[in-house]
Design a protein around this motif. Sequence first.
Motif, mmCIF file in Angstrom:
data_model
loop_
_atom_site.group_PDB
_atom_site.id
_atom_site.type_symbol
_atom_site.label_atom_id
_atom_site.label_comp_id
_atom_site.label_asym_id
_atom_site.label_seq_id
_atom_site.Cartn_x
_atom_site.Cartn_y
_atom_site.Cartn_z
ATOM 1 N N ASP A 9 5.148 4.262 1.599
ATOM 2 C CA ASP A 9 4.182 3.317 2.169
ATOM 3 C C ASP A 9 3.487 3.947 3.371
ATOM 4 O O ASP A 9 3.706 5.127 3.691
ATOM 5 C CB ASP A 9 4.870 1.996 2.530
ATOM 6 C CG ASP A 9 5.894 2.154 3.660
ATOM 7 O OD1 ASP A 9 5.965 3.245 4.257
ATOM 8 O OD2 ASP A 9 6.632 1.188 3.925
ATOM 9 N N ARG A 10 2.654 3.177 4.050
ATOM 10 C CA ARG A 10 1.867 3.722 5.158
ATOM 11 C C ARG A 10 2.743 4.191 6.316
ATOM 12 O O ARG A 10 2.360 5.083 7.078
ATOM 13 C CB ARG A 10 0.871 2.677 5.643
ATOM 14 C CG ARG A 10 -0.247 2.408 4.648
ATOM 15 C CD ARG A 10 -1.214 1.386 5.188
ATOM 16 N NE ARG A 10 -2.376 1.237 4.306
ATOM 17 C CZ ARG A 10 -3.371 0.376 4.521
ATOM 18 N NH1 ARG A 10 -3.337 -0.405 5.608
ATOM 19 N NH2 ARG A 10 -4.377 0.308 3.681
ATOM 20 N N GLU B 151 0.849 -1.191 0.000
ATOM 21 C CA GLU B 151 0.000 0.000 0.000
ATOM 22 C C GLU B 151 0.889 1.246 0.000
ATOM 23 O O GLU B 151 1.597 1.510 0.976
ATOM 24 C CB GLU B 151 -0.920 0.005 1.216
ATOM 25 C CG GLU B 151 -2.034 -1.016 1.174
ATOM 26 C CD GLU B 151 -3.068 -0.681 0.103
ATOM 27 O OE1 GLU B 151 -3.152 0.515 -0.272
ATOM 28 O OE2 GLU B 151 -3.769 -1.601 -0.343
ATOM 29 N N THR B 152 0.861 1.975 -1.083
ATOM 30 C CA THR B 152 1.724 3.161 -1.213
ATOM 31 C C THR B 152 0.950 4.288 -1.888
ATOM 32 O O THR B 152 -0.152 4.090 -2.402
ATOM 33 C CB THR B 152 2.973 2.846 -2.056
ATOM 34 O OG1 THR B 152 2.560 2.502 -3.392
ATOM 35 C CG2 THR B 152 3.785 1.723 -1.462
#
Length: 791
Positions: free
Chosen positions: A381-382, A336-337
């Motif tokens: 990313d997160r 997730e980016t």
Amino acid sequence: MAESRSDGDVYVVEPLLPQRLRRPSDLLRFMATLAVLAGVVLLALVAKQTLNGLEADVTQGTRFVPWISNIAAFLGGAAVLIVPAAFAVERVFHRDGLRVAEGLIAAIVGMAGSFLLGQWIVAGNVEDLQQLLTGGRAIEPLNTLLTSVIAYATAVRISRRPTWRMLMWTTIALYILAYFSGRQITLPSAIVTVLVGMAFGYATLYGVGSPNTRPPGSSVVAALRKLSFSPVTARRIEDDHQGSRRYAIGLKDGSGLDVTVLDRDRQVAGLPYRLWRRLRLTSETRRRAIRSLRAELEREALMAYAAQAAGASTPRLLGTSEIGTEAALLAYEHIETRPLDEVPDKDVTDELLAQIWEQVALLQMQRLAHRRLTGDSIHLDRAGRVILMDARSGEIAAGDLLLWLDVAQLVTYLALRVGPERSVRAAAAVLGPDALANALPLLQRIALTRETRSALGRDKTLLAGIREQIVALKPQGKVEEVRLERFRPRTLITIIAGAFAAYIVLSQLSEVDVVKVVTTANWAWAGLALAASFLSFVAAALMLRGFVPEHLPLWRTVMVQFAASFVKLVAPAAVGGVAINTRYLQKRGIRPGLAVASVGASQLVMMVFHIGLLLLFAYITGSNTTTSFTPSRGLVLALLSVAVLVVVVLGVPPLRRMITKRLRSLFSNVLPRLLDVLQSPRKMIEGSVGTLMITLSFVACLDACVAAFGHDISFTAVAVVFMTANAIGSAAPTPGGLGAVETALIFGLTVAGVDKTVATSAVLLYRLLTFWLPVLPGWASFTYLQRHEAL
């Protein structure tokens, strides 16, 4: 959106794939065929005599062995229809009748098109082409049957079947041999017919489209199952920057995959741009224009594995696979980016900049070049960690130049976001000043990605700001320039314009009897013209000295003007002299800004003098009733046309901005420099006298050249003609205004009442004395000045 079901009840959410699509490869092949066709026709027109001799030899040979012609006629005439029919039957049995239908459409289009084209040629619209294709005989310029067969064979892609391809081209060769030996077709006509048929075939394929052979999402899921993955969801997401399809895949264990699909028909997407870059850039910086599907798959996979081994934060490549013969996939772990482009500028902190450069440093230590360090390839990313995406653009075992290009690209992109000072400071903290110093010569627009070049258009001073920051960080004694371009578009335009100008000059020479010119010319006047030409170089030196407060030696400055005449061979007339004078002043220790201002001041004053003298001589010419050159309707119309052109140019905002920008860059510091010169009356007088002498010397030279051929014309009329033609030559993109000056001078003298032959001879003599003859001493001066570091 639509859902397609795959094995294991996995539904793929993706748009419906079109049943047919227009392949870029078909369009490129069509355009390439047209280019080859144009080249063949031009070459055939040049080599007509050779082709006629070849045709006569073949015809003579078939008379001695007539059975060859008879066999070729029998086999070719029958087989040229039987082979396509047999191929059609074979395709129908394999349930590929749609391809046969496309071939039949191409055959009909080819036959109709070749017939209409042949009728247009026969009508006599292009006599040379008609003679070339028919040989002066009552035959078809293009063989309509052969054109339709070639179009059919092209549209059904018979070239992909080796056996059928061999049979097809053998029968076509026999058919052409039979018709050629029977004098029913010429060799150029046969070649043109084949190329026209291929063009119609490719045009039909692109027009009606081809069946879509791209594997759907269900095939992608099936290929992933063969790699031991367990997909449970599949969704088509936005394509990447190269147009490749991408899928988000959910796996049974809750993890995910990002799958990139390489379609064979997309391999030529963007090919014209890549070919242009390949031709324009040096071999060290260019990428291959096109790769096979297998080569592209292996290249991206190898780069991904190498980046992982280097310890860089990149999505792990988990598997690769071909999907039939038309596509291949690469499966990456899903992270997730969000791209850096979506991060606000205020959130790009120094810590984030350091992270980005640390990732690049890991690649560089392993000699890996990313080649696309932009905001859509750098992700977060997160947790805020930097992830480098888009490995397919990279290079392994990269040379120093590619690594430095990465540094130049990234420091420029980040400077667009956070400014040159922060960008350079962050890079230096991680890579060190030496790495930035190595990248300094590569801070050129041509070296950057297309997106970065576009962004630089809104901030034209950014690269200069980056250079200043790097130089301040690590002062350089001398930075070696790195030439990335083989040529510049402006150079290409100059070459084309120069070739056209040479054609004009040669056409003018063909109208002159050189022997008669030499024997009838009055060489006393020619000697006076030569003296006036030499005086113009002294005058140019005086003009430059007058607008430079610092001392300049006279004869060395004269040599610089001769050197400028040599430079004019490769530069437009308005550019060469300015550049070399500016360089000379810099070598004399004058700061670059003041050097440009001095040359700009001299050019500005010369332009004012030029306009003033033109108006003065035009007034004298019009008011003097004894002159043979009175203002005519043509001259008035020409002046009005120029006035209208000026109004139009100034009335169009883009053109006005372009001209204003160029004038501002040339004359921005002119006024302060003129004020410096005005403090010395001697300098002002010297500059004004030199400026006036330049124009009068050239006018005297042209006047003497006209007098050398026994024609009497007023000095003021010659002055009007010269100054008008000189303005046109300065605007021409050709070296020294070649072609444009000659044409304008001849036209002006002819309007003034000079016989066209005399005007042509006088102008050619004038150009010999002022443009061509000074080249040799100009080369000697240029070499001498460079050896003594004066240029």
